[in-house]
Design an enzyme around this catalytic site. Structure first.
Site, PDB file in Angstrom:
ATOM      1  N   GLU A 107      -0.947 -16.993   7.032  1.00  0.00           N
ATOM      2  CA  GLU A 107      -0.019 -16.549   8.085  1.00  0.00           C
ATOM      3  C   GLU A 107       1.421 -16.553   7.583  1.00  0.00           C
ATOM      4  O   GLU A 107       2.218 -15.675   7.941  1.00  0.00           O
ATOM      5  CB  GLU A 107      -0.199 -17.429   9.319  1.00  0.00           C
ATOM      6  CG  GLU A 107      -1.526 -17.159  10.030  1.00  0.00           C
ATOM      7  CD  GLU A 107      -1.931 -18.239  10.992  1.00  0.00           C
ATOM      8  OE1 GLU A 107      -2.266 -17.896  12.132  1.00  0.00           O
ATOM      9  OE2 GLU A 107      -1.900 -19.432  10.610  1.00  0.00           O
ATOM     10  N   GLU A 127     -10.004 -21.540   9.774  1.00  0.00           N
ATOM     11  CA  GLU A 127      -9.825 -22.315  11.011  1.00  0.00           C
ATOM     12  C   GLU A 127     -11.116 -22.425  11.823  1.00  0.00           C
ATOM     13  O   GLU A 127     -11.359 -23.443  12.474  1.00  0.00           O
ATOM     14  CB  GLU A 127      -8.736 -21.665  11.883  1.00  0.00           C
ATOM     15  CG  GLU A 127      -7.315 -21.893  11.400  1.00  0.00           C
ATOM     16  CD  GLU A 127      -6.874 -20.902  10.336  1.00  0.00           C
ATOM     17  OE1 GLU A 127      -5.666 -20.832  10.065  1.00  0.00           O
ATOM     18  OE2 GLU A 127      -7.745 -20.224   9.739  1.00  0.00           O
TER      19      GLU A 127
HETATM   20  N1  T1G Z   1      -4.716 -30.177   4.875  1.00  0.00           N
HETATM   21  C1  T1G Z   1      -4.740 -31.434   4.383  1.00  0.00           C
HETATM   22  N2  T1G Z   1      -5.407 -31.815   3.248  1.00  0.00           N
HETATM   23  C2  T1G Z   1      -6.057 -30.844   2.598  1.00  0.00           C
HETATM   24  C3  T1G Z   1      -6.082 -29.501   3.057  1.00  0.00           C
HETATM   25  C4  T1G Z   1      -5.363 -29.182   4.246  1.00  0.00           C
HETATM   26  N3  T1G Z   1      -5.305 -27.931   4.742  1.00  0.00           N
HETATM   27  N4  T1G Z   1      -6.835 -28.784   2.197  1.00  0.00           N
HETATM   28  C5  T1G Z   1      -7.250 -29.652   1.250  1.00  0.00           C
HETATM   29  N5  T1G Z   1      -6.796 -30.877   1.485  1.00  0.00           N
HETATM   30  C6  T1G Z   1      -7.012 -32.085   0.671  1.00  0.00           C
HETATM   31  C7  T1G Z   1      -8.473 -32.531   0.660  1.00  0.00           C
HETATM   32  O1  T1G Z   1      -8.781 -33.337   1.753  1.00  0.00           O
HETATM   33  C8  T1G Z   1      -8.540 -33.268  -0.672  1.00  0.00           C
HETATM   34  O2  T1G Z   1      -8.017 -34.545  -0.465  1.00  0.00           O
HETATM   35  C9  T1G Z   1      -7.582 -32.487  -1.568  1.00  0.00           C
HETATM   36  O3  T1G Z   1      -6.715 -31.763  -0.680  1.00  0.00           O
HETATM   37  C10 T1G Z   1      -8.282 -31.480  -2.448  1.00  0.00           C
HETATM   38  O4  T1G Z   1      -9.113 -30.692  -1.626  1.00  0.00           O
HETATM   39  C11 T1G Z   1      -1.802 -22.616  11.960  1.00  0.00           C
HETATM   40  C12 T1G Z   1      -3.369 -24.695  11.800  1.00  0.00           C
HETATM   41  C13 T1G Z   1      -8.249 -25.439  -0.327  1.00  0.00           C
HETATM   42  C14 T1G Z   1     -10.469 -24.544  -0.829  1.00  0.00           C
HETATM   43  O5  T1G Z   1      -9.079 -25.227   6.453  1.00  0.00           O
HETATM   44  O6  T1G Z   1     -10.913 -25.379   2.163  1.00  0.00           O
HETATM   45  O7  T1G Z   1      -3.811 -23.609   8.768  1.00  0.00           O
HETATM   46  O8  T1G Z   1     -10.063 -35.895  -0.778  1.00  0.00           O
HETATM   47  O9  T1G Z   1     -11.274 -31.554  -2.593  1.00  0.00           O
HETATM   48  O10 T1G Z   1     -12.584 -28.257  -3.651  1.00  0.00           O
HETATM   49  O11 T1G Z   1      -3.613 -21.261  11.581  1.00  0.00           O
HETATM   50  O12 T1G Z   1      -9.663 -27.946   0.270  1.00  0.00           O
HETATM   51  O13 T1G Z   1      -8.515 -35.569  -2.638  1.00  0.00           O
HETATM   52  O14 T1G Z   1      -7.816 -36.939  -0.669  1.00  0.00           O
HETATM   53  O15 T1G Z   1     -11.260 -29.668  -0.923  1.00  0.00           O
HETATM   54  O16 T1G Z   1     -10.470 -27.436  -4.767  1.00  0.00           O
HETATM   55  C15 T1G Z   1      -6.716 -24.153   7.394  1.00  0.00           C
HETATM   56  C16 T1G Z   1      -9.032 -26.484   3.906  1.00  0.00           C
HETATM   57  C17 T1G Z   1      -5.992 -25.288   7.999  1.00  0.00           C
HETATM   58  C18 T1G Z   1      -8.409 -25.195   4.168  1.00  0.00           C
HETATM   59  C19 T1G Z   1      -9.620 -26.532  -2.069  1.00  0.00           C
HETATM   60  N6  T1G Z   1      -7.021 -24.463   6.017  1.00  0.00           N
HETATM   61  N7  T1G Z   1      -9.160 -26.782   2.499  1.00  0.00           N
HETATM   62  O17 T1G Z   1     -10.896 -26.967  -2.340  1.00  0.00           O
HETATM   63  O18 T1G Z   1     -10.326 -29.311  -3.232  1.00  0.00           O
HETATM   64  S1  T1G Z   1      -5.719 -24.955   9.708  1.00  0.00           S
HETATM   65  C20 T1G Z   1      -8.203 -24.978   5.656  1.00  0.00           C
HETATM   66  C21 T1G Z   1     -10.140 -26.221   1.752  1.00  0.00           C
HETATM   67  C22 T1G Z   1      -4.372 -23.924   9.739  1.00  0.00           C
HETATM   68  C23 T1G Z   1      -2.980 -22.388  11.081  1.00  0.00           C
HETATM   69  C24 T1G Z   1      -3.938 -23.517  11.121  1.00  0.00           C
HETATM   70  C25 T1G Z   1     -10.266 -26.709   0.355  1.00  0.00           C
HETATM   71  C26 T1G Z   1      -9.619 -25.785  -0.689  1.00  0.00           C
HETATM   72  P1  T1G Z   1      -8.634 -35.782  -1.172  1.00  0.00           P
HETATM   73  P2  T1G Z   1     -10.608 -30.329  -2.057  1.00  0.00           P
HETATM   74  P3  T1G Z   1     -11.136 -27.981  -3.599  1.00  0.00           P
END
Ligand code: T1G
Length: 634
Positions: A107, A127
């Protein structure tokens, strides 16, 4: 201006560059949002700057909003405010995207006038996997760029759009060799002057009637997930509602869904998946062994599927079976499956050719000699399996990891058939195709730490979600499903009809599966003492899962209650929006669950004896995981 550590800034000619540096994934937490907002304001005030570029890390433009803030609440500037600031700014902004561009990160990029991508760019709105919808403009802007049906598909499937397709869809203006090339392009554009291209000014291409089929497909697959229904509503709204109004609706809906049980459950699963990859008692510096070549012994459908899994992951693999006829059947089956995948558009020609080239077939056990990992698949007979492992022990190179695929045989006894029990481990592929991503990794009593580390690191390469479990008959998943299945049959014997049980569980989002349905068909019993309600049926089945899960935690077969949730969501079709059986029990309230179980114990006998861990958690007012780590169960 001192630059906060979450970003870096640079001036390149007329371009002001803001580097996003909030490792590991550029989650748009409060500090990063503030840093971007401040740096953007500063560049807008600089008369020499004509345009601003947001540049992420090579593999992460941004993974979106910081999910950890959902439970704690977000401080201003909110992402919507940073986006509004960029859109209202007197100067154009470009997004230079390498790697992950997910959720709020996507976004943020959509708020920019121009998006330039590197070849590894991956666009997605995940999401929906968090029980929510994009909340910073995605449901209103994406349809204006790519049309309603395409936007809905991207939002409700959370699928990734790679750079090439993104360019074709108009999500980005250009794909450049790398971020440096994108920076040079942006610098030139800034010098030449950039025409503002606010997405909000566009109308959604095509007619809203096109949405009907897309909406039907999305809602048909929702199985009760609230966010899907709201996503359909939001994308429809984009056709005939001014952007501001649509975004206001989206904001409210995002907040409402964020507070829902479904979203709480799905956020639980998100962090549980990450936690499950970590082995608490494994020293962080335990170095995994290198895996460059695999072998699979036993060419039945399970073995063939596992070999395909390795080939799909880019690993050369040999599939071995001393029965030549079995090998020929496997050869034909594999070819058929791959042709189907190609014809179904699931794989392109060159990728398929590469996979085919990686998979060899042999009737010689010695073909496993040079493999780094050897999986014995297909035999549920202990003697036969021990013979295979003892043969592999003689044939395989030192350091090769010897793996058993099953869920029933005692892995410790298998390991004892070798001279290298430290190299023996279990990998329970519930289903080798990627429809079932779960992999139960079985640690035997003498499995070496680096062997555990190696297989836990290998799982994501195989597109599998690893969960570490101990040795017992059925491991975690099958043992719990057995208790569940027995309860379903007891309910039918008590007079509930199989359809009644099926409907009650389907209403919860659980499919009992054909096997159990067939088993029930034969068990119809006497008319029930009292009609069994849907709620009663659900509680009997789910609490059997939970009670058995607690016993597995007590025995140390499962490490965490959240691991059990990951096992059921990724291996047994438990709805993600329920968070898994253990999370569901915690959401309902463990004291209520225990009260039910004690009632069933009185009524139905010892199979309902409550697990001491559950009693302890209720007595101490603790969660199951907290009760696990506190003093050993009395
Ligand atoms: N927020 C906080 N921590 C996150 C994070 C996030 N969005 N994404 C990853 N982490 C942390 C995760 O917990 C881990 O921590 C470390 O980063 C490495 O991640 C307004 C509100 C990006 C594909 O849903 O899908 O935006 O365990 O082990 O395998 O519309 O992480 O090491 O302490 O997963 O390389 C939408 C979620 C949010 C993406 C990377 N975004 N993340 O995968 O590493 S909602 C998501 C992923 C939003 C807006 C709304 C995957 C990744 P730790 P990892 P990876």
């Amino acid at each position: 201006m001192s630059v906060p550590r979450q970003i870096g800034t640079e001036t390149r000619g007329a371009l002001g560059v803001i580097y996003l540096r909030n490792a590991p994934v550029n989650a748009l937490g409060h500090a990063l949002r503030t840093a971007i907002s401040d740096a953007h304001t500063a560049f807008c005030a600089d008369p020499d700057i004509k345009a601003i570029a947001l540049v992420g890390l090579p593999k992460f433009f941004s993974a979106g909003a910081d999910i950890r803030e959902f439970a704690t609440g977000r401080k201003p500037p909110l992402l919507t405010e940073v986006i509004a600031q960029i859109e209202a700014a007197p100067k154009p902004t470009l997004a230079l995207i390498g790697g992950v561009c997910f959720g709020g990160g996507f976004e943020l990029a959509l708020a920019c006038d121009i998006r330039l991508a590197a070849p590894n760019a991956r666009f997605s709105f995940p999401e929906i996997r968090l029980g929510n919808i994009p909340g910073a403009g995605g449901t209103q802007k994406l349809p204006r760029l790519v049309g309603g049906p395409a936007a809905l598909d991207i939002i409700v499937t959370a699928r990734e759009v790679r750079a090439e397709e993104a360019a074709a869809l108009g999500l980005c203006a250009e794909v450049l060799p790398d971020l440096e090339a994108a920076l040079l392009r942006a610098e030139a554009m800034a010098a030449a002057g950039i025409e503002r291209q606010p997405i909000g000014a566009r109308a959604v291409p095509g007619d809203i009637s096109e949405m009907d089929a897309a909406a039907e497909t999305a809602l048909g697959a929702a199985r009760g997930a609230l966010a899907v229904t709201r996503a359909v509503e939001g994308v429809r709204m984009a056709y005939d509602t001014p952007l501001e109004q649509g975004q206001a609706w989206e904001r409210e809906t995002f907040i409402e869904l964020n507070a829902s049980d479904q979203s709480r459950a799905q956020r639980h699963v998100f962090f549980a998946e990450r936690e499950a990859r970590k082995v608490p008692d494994l020293p962080r510096d335990t170095a995994p062994r290198e895996i460059t070549r695999a072998a699979v012994v036993g060419a039945d459908s399970a073995g063939a599927g596992i070999a395909m899994c390795f080939a799909r992951a880019g690993l050369p693999v040999v599939l071995i079976d001393t029965d030549a006829a079995q090998i020929e059947r496997a050869r034909a089956r594999i070819a058929e499956l791959w042709d189907q995948a190609r014809d179904g558009g699931g794989i392109d020609g060159p990728t398929l050719a590469a996979q085919r080239a990686r998979l060899e077939l042999s009737t010689e056990l010695h073909a496993a000699a040079s493999a780094d990992v050897v999986v014995a698949a297909g035999s549920e007979d202990m003697t036969q399996t021990q013979e295979i492992f003892s043969a592999l022990d003689r044939i395989c190179k030192p350091g090769a990891i010897l793996v058993n695929n099953g869920a029933t045989l005692d892995l410790d006894s298998i390991a004892q058939a070798t001279t290298r029990p430290g190299d023996v481990i279990g990998m329970h592929f519930l289903h080798s195709d990627d429809a079932v991503p779960l992999l139960e990794v079985v640690r035997a009593a003498r499995t070496a730490p680096e062997v555990v580390a190696t297989v836990m690191a290998l799982a994501p390469r195989l597109d599998k979600q690893p969960v570490l479990v101990g040795v017992c008959d059925g491991l975690v998943g099958n043992r719990m499903v057995r208790a569940f299945g027995r309860e379903v049959q007891m309910l039918v014997e008590e007079g509930a009809t199989p359809d009644q049980v099926d409907a009650a569980l389907a209403g919860f989002g659980v499919d009992i599966g054909q096997q159990l349905r067939d088993a029930c068909a034969g068990a119809q019993g006497q008319p029930p003492r009292a009609p069994l309600t849907e709620d009663e049926i659900r509680r009997r089945c789910l609490w059997q899962l939970v009670n058995t899960g607690c016993r597995l935690l007590e025995e140390g077969i499962a490490l965490r209650a959240s691991d059990i949730d990951v096992i059921f969501v990724h291996g047994y079709g438990f709805p993600r929006f329920r968070g898994g059986p253990m999370h569901h029990a915690e959401a309902v309230g463990l004291s209520k669950v225990l009260a039910d179980i004690r009632h069933y114990q009185e009524m139905l006998g010892p199979r309902w004896a409550p697990a001491p861990l559950l009693e302890r958690a209720v007595r101490e007012g603790l969660s199951l995981d907290a009760a696990m780590t506190s003093e050993a169960v009395a």
